[in-house]
Enzyme design. Structure first.
Site, short mmCIF file in Angstrom:
data_model
loop_
_atom_site.label_atom_id
_atom_site.label_comp_id
_atom_site.label_asym_id
_atom_site.label_seq_id
_atom_site.Cartn_x
_atom_site.Cartn_y
_atom_site.Cartn_z
N CYS A 1 25.68 -0.75 -23.95
CA CYS A 1 25.31 0.61 -23.54
C CYS A 1 26.43 1.58 -23.93
CB CYS A 1 25.08 0.66 -22.04
SG CYS A 1 23.88 -0.57 -21.45
N CYS B 1 31.31 -6.69 -19.89
CA CYS B 1 29.85 -6.82 -19.90
C CYS B 1 29.37 -7.14 -21.31
CB CYS B 1 29.23 -5.51 -19.43
SG CYS B 1 27.42 -5.56 -19.35
N CYS C 1 26.57 0.49 -1.88
CA CYS C 1 25.96 0.06 -3.13
C CYS C 1 26.85 -0.99 -3.78
CB CYS C 1 25.79 1.25 -4.07
SG CYS C 1 24.83 2.59 -3.34
N ARG D 1 20.18 12.14 -5.68
CA ARG D 1 21.58 11.84 -5.40
C ARG D 1 22.48 12.36 -6.52
NH1 ARG D 1 22.32 5.79 -4.81
NH2 ARG D 1 20.86 6.24 -3.12
N CYS E 1 15.70 2.38 -6.41
CA CYS E 1 16.63 3.46 -6.73
C CYS E 1 16.78 3.46 -8.24
CB CYS E 1 17.97 3.20 -6.04
SG CYS E 1 19.29 4.34 -6.50
N CYS F 1 28.92 3.37 -21.39
CA CYS F 1 29.58 2.60 -20.33
C CYS F 1 30.97 2.14 -20.72
CB CYS F 1 28.70 1.39 -19.97
SG CYS F 1 29.35 0.45 -18.57
N CYS G 1 22.43 -1.60 -0.91
CA CYS G 1 21.70 -1.53 -2.17
C CYS G 1 22.43 -2.39 -3.19
CB CYS G 1 21.62 -0.09 -2.66
SG CYS G 1 20.78 0.12 -4.26
#
Length: 397
Positions: A69, A65, A109, A272, A202, A72, A142
């Site tokens: 972040c 990616c 998801c 969740r 979400c 991550c 999702c």
């Protein structure tokens, strides 16, 4: 405790607690923990009974990616030894999804690493949604693809997506400390785009990144203002090879207090229990079911969870039941409220309040420290995913 009586009464009325009340939940002692769980459990059962919704993750594209972040394992510069692969074919993703649905998952998801999807990526995901829904009647899908550009949310909705996930992760005041390649405002904008397109929003948080109690309250109040239909609560998995590898700040007791605070602030929203529950809650996971009404089944994006059957046994042993595909997750008053922001499934105002109410999550510079620090570093519980999507091994569901 007068505090808990007040919070239960407010939760049963869908009324927002004060910031001081939310902070007080995080500051309660371990001696009061079971009282806190019992109080928040009353609110949870009022709106969701003893049902537990199961969700299943399919990592469509893993690693590499361009975003930075800090939490991550797929970030720019990550040294974490995770699976790396490009886009799964629709039939591969559908096969993985079917395993989760067979295990009891009601929602699938679809997640892909990256800053955000290109139009070609949206086409890929649209074909994947069609493949999954073609094999699994009634399943919710999702998408979680990063920052959305104009028109992409509408295209995903037209392709059959039911929801879009994009987490705020931490407070606006501390966001720049964990990510520099995009902003908190960028994330808020994507949630608004999803809602405007009629997708169920979400959006959640990650706890355990060194934040203060005030930071946690800020992000949860920020989420309440956004009014997502579901709020995933992740607990940081400190992967070796990431900047936050040494952040072991959570105990099972603190995790439960955080979940209770989220439930009091968002009483009638799907809360969740997400990544990191096995690492930080450990043997106290069943207590968390008193607070949340939704969990992920099996593995996560780049880490392995406990066995899917163990999840099902835990739910049954704790006296709960898996929510069926024919049962509406959201309380009737939220499902019936339409017209604000274009989303169909959520209430108009924050957590069921009126359209005109404005809830402000103020940024604070308080130096309050976390109420508890972890007593042990459990790197043995961090297990990198080596099965399921992107591998030749069967998934855990």
């Amino acid at each position: 405790m007068d505090l808990l009586t007040t919070l239960v009464d407010k939760g049963l009325r869908r009324e927002l607690p004060t910031r001081d009340e939310a902070l007080a939940v995080l500051a309660t002692s371990d001696d009061d923990l079971l009282d806190v769980v019992a109080a928040a459990g009353r609110v949870r059962r009022q709106w969701f009974g003893r049902r537990v919704k199961l969700n299943y993750l399919v990592n469509l594209k893993s690693g590499l990616c361009p975003e930075d972040c800090s939490y991550c394992s797929q970030r720019l510069g990550s040294k974490a030894d995770i699976l790396k692969y490009t886009w799964l074919k629709p039939e591969e993703a559908a096969a993985a999804a079917s395993a989760g649905v067979a295990g009891g998952a009601k929602r699938v998801c679809l997640v892909a690493s990256g800053r955000g999807p290109t139009d070609r990526d949206v086409d890929r995901v649209s074909k994947t949604i069609a493949a999954i829904k073609g094999e699994n009647e009634g399943v919710e899908v999702c998408a979680c693809l990063g920052l959305l550009s104009g028109g992409q949310a509408e295209r995903l909705r037209a392709a059959g997506a039911d929801a879009y996930n994009h987490n705020l992760n931490t407070s606006e005041g501390t966001y720049g400390d964990i990510t520099t390649t995009h902003t908190y405002a960028d994330r808020v904008d994507t949630v608004h785009k999803a809602q405007a397109a009629g997708l169920s929003a979400c959006s959640g948080l990650i706890a355990g990144m060194g934040e203060t109690d005030a930071d946690l309250v800020d992000v949860v109040f920020g989420l309440r203002q956004l009014d997502p239909d579901s709020v995933p609560v992740n607990f940081l998995i400190p992967f070796e090879g990431t900047p936050l590898a040494k952040e072991w700040n959570l105990t099972p007791q603190r995790c439960l207090r955080i979940l209770a605070m989220v439930r009091f602030v968002c009483p009638d929203v799907e809360v969740r229990l997400a990544g990191g529950r096995e690492v930080h809650l450990r043997t106290m996971q069943p207590l968390a079911l008193q607070l949340v009404n939704s969990i992920f089944l099996g593995d996560y994006l780049t880490s392995e969870g406990q066995a899917g059957q163990a999840d099902l046994d835990m739910i049954a042993d704790a006296g709960f039941e898996v929510e069926g595909a024919d049962t509406a997750t959201m309380p009737a008053h939220r499902s019936a409220a339409k017209g604000c922001g274009g989303h169909d499934d959520g209430a108009c105002g924050p957590c069921g309040d009126s359209c005109g109410e404005t809830v402000v999550a103020t940024t604070t510079t308080t130096t309050t420290v976390a109420a508890a620090t972890a007593t042990a570093v459990r790197t043995d519980l961090v297990s990198v995913r080596r099965r399921g999507a992107g591998t030749a091994l069967p998934p855990n569901a």
